[in-house]
Scaffold this motif. Structure first.
Motif, mmCIF file in Angstrom:
data_model
loop_
_atom_site.group_PDB
_atom_site.id
_atom_site.type_symbol
_atom_site.label_atom_id
_atom_site.label_comp_id
_atom_site.label_asym_id
_atom_site.label_seq_id
_atom_site.Cartn_x
_atom_site.Cartn_y
_atom_site.Cartn_z
ATOM 1 N N ALA A 78 17.706 64.532 52.861
ATOM 2 C CA ALA A 78 16.664 63.835 52.284
ATOM 3 C C ALA A 78 16.766 64.055 50.724
ATOM 4 C CB ALA A 78 15.306 64.285 52.787
ATOM 5 N N GLY A 95 13.500 58.838 56.503
ATOM 6 C CA GLY A 95 12.786 58.884 57.546
ATOM 7 C C GLY A 95 13.679 59.315 58.897
ATOM 8 N N TYR A 98 14.802 62.897 59.252
ATOM 9 C CA TYR A 98 13.761 63.869 59.747
ATOM 10 C C TYR A 98 13.302 63.581 61.147
ATOM 11 C CZ TYR A 98 12.883 66.117 55.395
ATOM 12 O OH TYR A 98 12.999 66.865 54.142
ATOM 13 N N LEU A 131 8.677 65.573 57.055
ATOM 14 C CA LEU A 131 8.864 64.074 56.341
ATOM 15 C C LEU A 131 8.015 63.648 55.218
ATOM 16 C CD1 LEU A 131 10.458 61.310 56.545
ATOM 17 C CD2 LEU A 131 8.702 60.783 58.214
#
Length: 175
Positions: A78, A95, A98, A131
């Protein structure tokens, strides 16, 4: 793979000292080879183990002792993806790094809002706090986001047998 002793002339085969030295060099070569292969594995985020510490240091990420390697990899991915302009595709990629499964990101520009809809497993994904932290880090401060979760619908439950219902976890049902 050829051994060093395979490269020696035959007249040296009877020398215990030379045979021992050749064996030692071969063992050290194997150790070196394994270390180099391990180092190369650390360069691949999906295979990294001890190298995760280096990624986290480079991307200024702090990890907890309770974090699994997959959670750590997700945060690193991320952060790698986060160094760019925030788009719905980028939010979707964060997204997916995670939470196992697909998600759909819908943007509402007039409301300064984004919705992340999880299409994978039912219920609330386990890694939502991580997240959320990742999204808070990359999202502009004026944009809010929310989540939509997938639960079993009444019509889906009505079509299931008792055995199918017993195989489901309670978190898959909405109350």
């Amino acid at each position: 793979m050829r051994k060093l002793s395979d490269l020696l002339p035959e007249r040296y085969f009877n020398s215990r000292e030379l045979s021992a030295a050749a064996g030692l060099v071969w063992v050290l070569g194997e150790v070196f080879r394994e270390r180099v292969l391990d180092l190369l594995r650390q360069l691949d985020l999906d295979q990294a183990t001890w190298g995760l510490d280096l990624y986290e240091r480079d991307y200024d990420i702090s990890s907890q002792a309770t974090d699994t390697p997959d959670e750590r990899r997700g945060r690193i991915r991320a952060k790698m993806r986060g160094a760019q302009t925030v788009t719905t595709g980028m939010i979707q990629a964060i997204g997916e790094s995670y939470v196992d499964g697909e998600n759909i990101v819908t943007e509402y520009p007039r409301d300064n809002r984004v919705t992340v809809q999880f299409c994978g497993p039912f219920g609330v994904p386990t890694n939502i706090p991580s997240l959320t932290a990742a999204l808070l880090e990359v999202m502009p401060a004026h944009v809010v986001f929310d989540y939509l979760y997938r639960y079993l619908l009444v019509r889906e439950v009505q079509e299931m047998t008792v055995e199918e219902l017993q195989m489901r976890e309670i978190g898959e049902f909405a109350f």
